[in-house]
Design a protein around this motif. Structure first.
Motif, short mmCIF file in Angstrom:
data_model
loop_
_atom_site.label_atom_id
_atom_site.label_comp_id
_atom_site.label_asym_id
_atom_site.label_seq_id
_atom_site.Cartn_x
_atom_site.Cartn_y
_atom_site.Cartn_z
N TYR A 97 0.82 -1.21 0.00
CA TYR A 97 0.00 0.00 0.00
C TYR A 97 0.85 1.27 0.00
CZ TYR A 97 -3.68 -3.29 0.91
OH TYR A 97 -4.55 -4.35 0.79
N ILE A 117 3.26 2.16 2.05
CA ILE A 117 3.54 2.72 3.37
C ILE A 117 4.89 2.20 3.84
CG2 ILE A 117 2.81 2.83 5.78
CD1 ILE A 117 -0.06 2.39 4.74
N LEU A 139 -2.54 -2.32 8.55
CA LEU A 139 -3.05 -0.98 8.32
C LEU A 139 -3.88 -0.48 9.49
CD1 LEU A 139 -4.28 -1.50 4.66
CD2 LEU A 139 -2.27 -0.22 5.36
N GLU A 168 -7.70 4.37 9.88
CA GLU A 168 -7.62 5.61 9.12
C GLU A 168 -7.05 5.36 7.72
OE1 GLU A 168 -6.47 5.21 12.23
OE2 GLU A 168 -7.85 6.47 13.36
N GLU A 169 -6.02 4.51 7.64
CA GLU A 169 -5.41 4.21 6.34
C GLU A 169 -6.38 3.45 5.44
OE1 GLU A 169 -0.80 4.02 7.97
OE2 GLU A 169 -2.04 2.20 7.99
N GLU A 225 -9.15 5.92 4.27
CA GLU A 225 -8.64 6.84 3.25
C GLU A 225 -8.57 6.16 1.88
OE1 GLU A 225 -4.34 8.77 2.24
OE2 GLU A 225 -5.04 8.96 4.31
N ARG A 226 -8.08 4.93 1.85
CA ARG A 226 -7.96 4.21 0.59
C ARG A 226 -9.32 3.79 0.03
NH1 ARG A 226 -3.56 4.48 3.07
NH2 ARG A 226 -1.52 4.19 2.12
#
Length: 65
Positions: A22, A24, A35, A38-39, A42-43
């Motif tokens: 992803y 990161i 993850l 929040e991640e 967002e995605r």
């Protein structure tokens, strides 16, 4: 506790996600593997609050099969 299957699936997939897949870079200590909520939100182009509600089974609707 009455665990919701969809929430269990989301938590499992989130915790086992490979961060590199992803984009990161893990340059700091993370409290949990995988993850963050929040991640994922967002995605998925969702608000974090809505994603948490889905994961916890508090949306008031059941997804169709």
């Amino acid at each position: 506790m009455n665990e919701k299957p969809l929430g269990h699936f989301f938590r499992y997939k989130r915790s086992t996600a490979n961060l590199k897949d992803y984009g990161i870079v893990q340059d700091t200590h993370r409290r949990a593997s995988g993850l963050t909520r929040e991640e994922v939100a967002e995605r998925a182009n969702l608000s974090t609050d809505w994603y948490v509600r889905i994961e916890q089974g508090r949306t008031g609707v059941n997804p169709s099969v």
